[in-house]
Design a protein around this motif. Structure first.
Motif, mmCIF file in Angstrom:
data_model
loop_
_atom_site.group_PDB
_atom_site.id
_atom_site.type_symbol
_atom_site.label_atom_id
_atom_site.label_comp_id
_atom_site.label_asym_id
_atom_site.label_seq_id
_atom_site.Cartn_x
_atom_site.Cartn_y
_atom_site.Cartn_z
ATOM 1 N N ARG A 56 5.480 20.666 -41.832
ATOM 2 C CA ARG A 56 4.102 20.485 -42.288
ATOM 3 C C ARG A 56 4.047 20.310 -43.803
ATOM 4 N N ARG B 290 -2.805 16.625 -43.632
ATOM 5 C CA ARG B 290 -3.361 17.980 -43.633
ATOM 6 C C ARG B 290 -2.296 19.002 -44.063
ATOM 7 N N GLY C 281 -0.260 22.328 -44.163
ATOM 8 C CA GLY C 281 0.123 23.372 -43.217
ATOM 9 C C GLY C 281 0.709 24.603 -43.874
ATOM 10 N N ASP D 291 -7.815 22.690 -42.914
ATOM 11 C CA ASP D 291 -6.687 21.870 -42.452
ATOM 12 C C ASP D 291 -5.866 22.639 -41.423
ATOM 13 N N LEU E 281 -5.083 21.864 -37.505
ATOM 14 C CA LEU E 281 -3.716 21.717 -37.017
ATOM 15 C C LEU E 281 -3.382 22.736 -35.938
#
Length: 244
Positions: A10, A87, A89, A132, A136
């Motif tokens: 991520r 996005r 992570g 975000d 996710l």
């Protein structure tokens, strides 16, 4: 095959990536395959070196400047990060200040500055990236604390107080973000070989008689990112100076 890996790497933001612990963590996260945004406040050249080291190792990274005491700057940092890699992570809240003061010399400006740079900035970035992570269904929040949050440390009253605040926020995020698949943990180093402790003698009662390395702190960050069953914890990396 590395001992620690991620099924889906991520995008990560590491605040304060110009050197020391921040740079070591940025490099360690890149080893997991994560694209890294190396945030910096002043030293573009040093942050650029972090990016170059990641690139030489086959990773992806960009450097982005932001004043994290400024809301608009923090928003721009997160938006540039999303545009570059998608996005977010992983967020490592490492940026901060540490100004040594005699206990009687602490000022209100010192206090306000420490809270703003060490705690408010972490709150601001975390609030910006949490949506975000929720989308996710996965996220890792890492807060850099300090032994000072438990023992008071040797730097200053405002510094110790700001790091205790960081850990309090971490506990709240851990308790309330878990349903989104988000973990929150802190790392509390002491006597790591960085500019912050330059010239400090090791305490005589410290069991491991050497300074720690930024890379040893970064190993802990890798583990936190890879382990989805650990949350709400402060991992101490201090040579046994404070045992919990």
């Amino acid at each position: 095959m590395p001992l620690i890996s991620l099924d889906i790497p991520r995008p990560a933001i590491v605040s304060g990536s110009s050197g020391g612990i921040g740079r070591a963590i940025a490099l360690a996260i890149a080893e997991l395959g994560c694209p890294v945004v190396a945030h910096y406040g002043k030293s573009a050249e040093a942050a650029g070196e972090t990016v170059q080291q990641i690139a030489r190792a086959g990773g992806r990274a960009i450097a982005v400047r932001a004043d994290l005491t400024n809301v608009a700057d923090a928003e721009r940092l997160v938006e540039k990060s999303r545009r570059a890699f998608g996005r977010i992570g992983v967020l490592v809240n490492n940026a901060g200040v540490a100004t040594r003061r005699d206990v009687c010399a602490n000022t209100v400006d010192d206090f306000d500055g420490a809270i703003s740079a060490n705690a408010r900035s972490a709150f601001l970035l975390t609030q910006l990236v949490l949506p975000d992570m929720r989308e996710l269904g996965w996220g890792r929040l890492i807060f850099l604390s300090s032994i000072a949050a438990r023992t008071g440390g040797v730097i200053s009253t405002p510094y110790a107080g700001s790091k205790a605040m960081v850990e309090g926020m971490m506990h709240h995020y851990a308790a309330h973000a878990a349903p989104f698949g988000v973990t929150a943990n802190a790392i509390a180093p002491a006597f790591i070989a960085t500019d912050m402790i330059a010239g400090s003698a090791l305490p005589p009662h410290m069991p491991i008689r050497r300074y720690g390395s930024p890379e040893e702190v970064a190993m802990v960050a890798q583990t936190i990112i890879a382990c989805g069953f650990m949350t709400g914890q402060t991992i101490e990396v201090n040579g046994g100076l404070h045992m919990s």
